[in-house]
Scaffold this motif. Structure first.
Motif, PDB file in Angstrom:
ATOM      1  N   VAL A  33      -4.507  -5.830  -2.624  1.00 48.63           N
ATOM      2  CA  VAL A  33      -3.960  -5.810  -1.260  1.00 48.63           C
ATOM      3  C   VAL A  33      -5.074  -5.591  -0.224  1.00 48.63           C
ATOM      4  O   VAL A  33      -5.101  -6.246   0.819  1.00 48.63           O
ATOM      5  CB  VAL A  33      -2.840  -4.750  -1.130  1.00 48.63           C
ATOM      6  CG1 VAL A  33      -2.488  -4.487   0.328  1.00 48.63           C
ATOM      7  CG2 VAL A  33      -1.607  -5.214  -1.899  1.00 48.63           C
ATOM      8  N   THR A  38       4.062  -1.125  -5.075  1.00 51.71           N
ATOM      9  CA  THR A  38       3.887  -1.655  -6.433  1.00 51.71           C
ATOM     10  C   THR A  38       4.189  -0.557  -7.445  1.00 51.71           C
ATOM     11  O   THR A  38       4.072   0.630  -7.147  1.00 51.71           O
ATOM     12  CB  THR A  38       2.450  -2.166  -6.667  1.00 51.71           C
ATOM     13  OG1 THR A  38       1.533  -1.071  -6.532  1.00 51.71           O
ATOM     14  CG2 THR A  38       2.079  -3.265  -5.675  1.00 51.71           C
ATOM     15  N   VAL A  53       3.467  -2.606   1.421  1.00 53.35           N
ATOM     16  CA  VAL A  53       3.718  -3.145   0.085  1.00 53.35           C
ATOM     17  C   VAL A  53       3.902  -1.985  -0.890  1.00 53.35           C
ATOM     18  O   VAL A  53       3.202  -0.978  -0.800  1.00 53.35           O
ATOM     19  CB  VAL A  53       2.517  -4.007  -0.369  1.00 53.35           C
ATOM     20  CG1 VAL A  53       2.677  -4.472  -1.818  1.00 53.35           C
ATOM     21  CG2 VAL A  53       2.332  -5.197   0.560  1.00 53.35           C
ATOM     22  N   PRO A  90      -0.707  -8.648  -4.746  1.00 54.29           N
ATOM     23  CA  PRO A  90      -0.696  -7.574  -5.757  1.00 54.29           C
ATOM     24  C   PRO A  90      -0.124  -8.096  -7.074  1.00 54.29           C
ATOM     25  O   PRO A  90       0.565  -9.109  -7.107  1.00 54.29           O
ATOM     26  CB  PRO A  90       0.217  -6.529  -5.136  1.00 54.29           C
ATOM     27  CG  PRO A  90       1.024  -7.241  -4.123  1.00 54.29           C
ATOM     28  CD  PRO A  90       0.209  -8.389  -3.648  1.00 54.29           C
ATOM     29  N   ASN A  93      -3.709  -3.090  -8.088  1.00 55.18           N
ATOM     30  CA  ASN A  93      -2.794  -3.477  -7.015  1.00 55.18           C
ATOM     31  C   ASN A  93      -3.382  -3.131  -5.648  1.00 55.18           C
ATOM     32  O   ASN A  93      -3.284  -3.910  -4.699  1.00 55.18           O
ATOM     33  CB  ASN A  93      -1.445  -2.775  -7.199  1.00 55.18           C
ATOM     34  CG  ASN A  93      -0.544  -3.515  -8.181  1.00 55.18           C
ATOM     35  OD1 ASN A  93      -0.402  -4.742  -8.107  1.00 55.18           O
ATOM     36  ND2 ASN A  93       0.062  -2.787  -9.099  1.00 55.18           N
ATOM     37  N   ARG A 153      -1.065   0.267   4.130  1.00 58.83           N
ATOM     38  CA  ARG A 153      -0.687  -1.105   3.754  1.00 58.83           C
ATOM     39  C   ARG A 153      -0.041  -1.180   2.387  1.00 58.83           C
ATOM     40  O   ARG A 153       0.710  -2.081   2.098  1.00 58.83           O
ATOM     41  CB  ARG A 153      -1.932  -2.000   3.786  1.00 58.83           C
ATOM     42  CG  ARG A 153      -2.459  -2.157   5.217  1.00 58.83           C
ATOM     43  CD  ARG A 153      -3.876  -2.669   5.241  1.00 58.83           C
ATOM     44  NE  ARG A 153      -3.967  -3.999   4.666  1.00 58.83           N
ATOM     45  CZ  ARG A 153      -5.118  -4.597   4.374  1.00 58.83           C
ATOM     46  NH1 ARG A 153      -6.262  -3.980   4.592  1.00 58.83           N
ATOM     47  NH2 ARG A 153      -5.132  -5.800   3.872  1.00 58.83           N
ATOM     48  N   ILE A 154      -0.389  -0.249   1.516  1.00 57.97           N
ATOM     49  CA  ILE A 154       0.190  -0.285   0.167  1.00 57.97           C
ATOM     50  C   ILE A 154       0.393   1.111  -0.419  1.00 57.97           C
ATOM     51  O   ILE A 154      -0.460   1.996  -0.263  1.00 57.97           O
ATOM     52  CB  ILE A 154      -0.671  -1.134  -0.809  1.00 57.97           C
ATOM     53  CG1 ILE A 154      -0.185  -0.949  -2.262  1.00 57.97           C
ATOM     54  CG2 ILE A 154      -2.163  -0.845  -0.681  1.00 57.97           C
ATOM     55  CD1 ILE A 154      -0.795  -1.854  -3.299  1.00 57.97           C
ATOM     56  N   ALA A 164       4.204  -6.254  -7.419  1.00 59.64           N
ATOM     57  CA  ALA A 164       4.882  -5.790  -6.197  1.00 59.64           C
ATOM     58  C   ALA A 164       6.368  -5.675  -6.456  1.00 59.64           C
ATOM     59  O   ALA A 164       6.932  -6.406  -7.263  1.00 59.64           O
ATOM     60  CB  ALA A 164       4.617  -6.755  -5.061  1.00 59.64           C
ATOM     61  N   ALA A 210      -4.378   2.860   1.907  1.00 63.55           N
ATOM     62  CA  ALA A 210      -3.664   2.756   0.640  1.00 63.55           C
ATOM     63  C   ALA A 210      -3.496   4.144   0.049  1.00 63.55           C
ATOM     64  O   ALA A 210      -4.345   5.014   0.225  1.00 63.55           O
ATOM     65  CB  ALA A 210      -4.438   1.874  -0.334  1.00 63.55           C
TER      66      ALA A 210
END
Ligand code: GLV
Ligand code: GLV
Length: 319
Positions: free
Chosen positions: A309, A95, A93, A315, A305, A70-71, A318, A49
């Protein structure tokens, strides 16, 4: 199992880091300036992340490098620094931080509107420069705010919050938006109009659209020439929505009366940007959401967020 890794691109509060540490090990860039690109690419290589600011570009190159990512949790409501399509392709993802900054940003938009209309910073410079040697009837006379017509381009959450404030100032409110906002109309009496009508009739034009391919250079020579000679232009969205050379011409040729700018094409704005040389420009260093309380809320939402995740949960905000 190895703990997930998070990279945070600026120094955030201990509380926010502690939130992230409940699920991950955390690394942070702690300098007061943005992390250099090469270092960022290096740091994200193994992370799950990343908590980014609007100063970091998240694009194909970064995503290719960050194989475990991943985010991307952007600590801003705007996300023009992020290639959403590329993130989607990479299954990452994204956010942002809506809602928590709405009221603070609307406050700043209104502060800038009033400061520009009533020449607050110019008057302050005048006094500090020792120029206040006598009173005269038209000294530093500005434009009425109370009862004026406000035109909001981009009626999102922040636009609606600006409209609520304008109502307290007895303003007539016009707005231009892709879709009609019934609730805002009921609450504030705002009227949906075409862009041309808005530009022609407004005393204050406030730009609040996100920067997209559609809104890039939305305000150019033609748009400024439609505005009233007594009108004030306010930009609290992104610098990329305005053709700055056209704005400069409009101000110098007195096609419009003044401008209040919180955002610029290039940020930090170079000191030799000609707009900064004009007395009727109020310039701020992109501080729309900058209150102590709001910045903490934004950081917490971005962290929440990431926690969601990395814990296999949905989240909160998102894109
Ligand atoms: C600031 O400009 C933001 O998008 O939050
Ligand atoms: C945009 O997301 C806004 O809050 O105006």
């Amino acid at each position: 199992m190895k703990k997930p890794q998070v990279f945070v691109t600026r120094k955030l509060t201990d509380e926010v880091i502690a939130m992230l540490e409940t699920v991950a090990s955390v690394e942070q860039w702690t300098e007061e300036y943005p992390i250099p690109r090469e270092l960022l690419l290096d740091r994200v290589e193994h992370v799950d992340a990343v908590l980014t600011m609007l100063t970091e570009r998240v694009d194909e190159e970064l995503l290719t490098k960050a194989k475990n990512l991943r985010i991307v949790a952007n600590m801003a409501v705007g996300y023009d620094n992020i290639d959403l399509a590329a993130c989607k392709r990479h299954g990452v993802v994204v956010t942002n931080t809506p809602d928590v900054l709405t009221e603070a940003t609307a406050d700043l938009a209104f502060a800038l509107l009033m400061a520009t209309g009533r020449r607050v910073t110019e008057a302050n410079r005048f006094l500090l420069n020792g120029e206040w040697t006598s009173w005269s009837p038209m000294l530093l006379a500005g434009q009425n705010v109370y009862g004026a017509t406000l035109g909001i381009i981009g009626m999102g959450r922040i636009g609606e919050a600006v409209a609520r404030r304008a109502r307290g100032f007895g303003m007539r409110i016009l707005y231009h938006n892709r879709n009609r906002k019934h609730q805002a109309e009921e609450e504030t009496g705002a009227l949906l109009v075409g862009l041309e009508t808005l530009l022609q009739e407004s005393d204050y034009v406030v730009l609040l659209t996100p920067l997209t391919d559609e809104t890039r250079l939305l305000m150019g020579d033609r748009e400024f020439s439609l505005m009233k000679e007594t009108s004030v232009f306010i930009n609290v969205s992104r610098g990329g929505t305005v053709d700055e050379a056209a704005l400069y011409r409009a101000l110098v040729e007195k096609k419009i009366w003044a401008a209040g700018l919180d955002v610029f094409q290039i940020e930090p704005v170079p000191p030799d940007n000609p707009l900064l040389s004009l007395p009727n420009v109020v310039a701020l260093p992109h501080i729309g959401s900058a209150t102590l309380q709001t910045r903490v809320e934004m950081a917490k939402l971005a962290a929440a967020n990431i926690v969601a995740v990395l814990s296999e949960k949905e989240p909160l905000s998102a894109l």
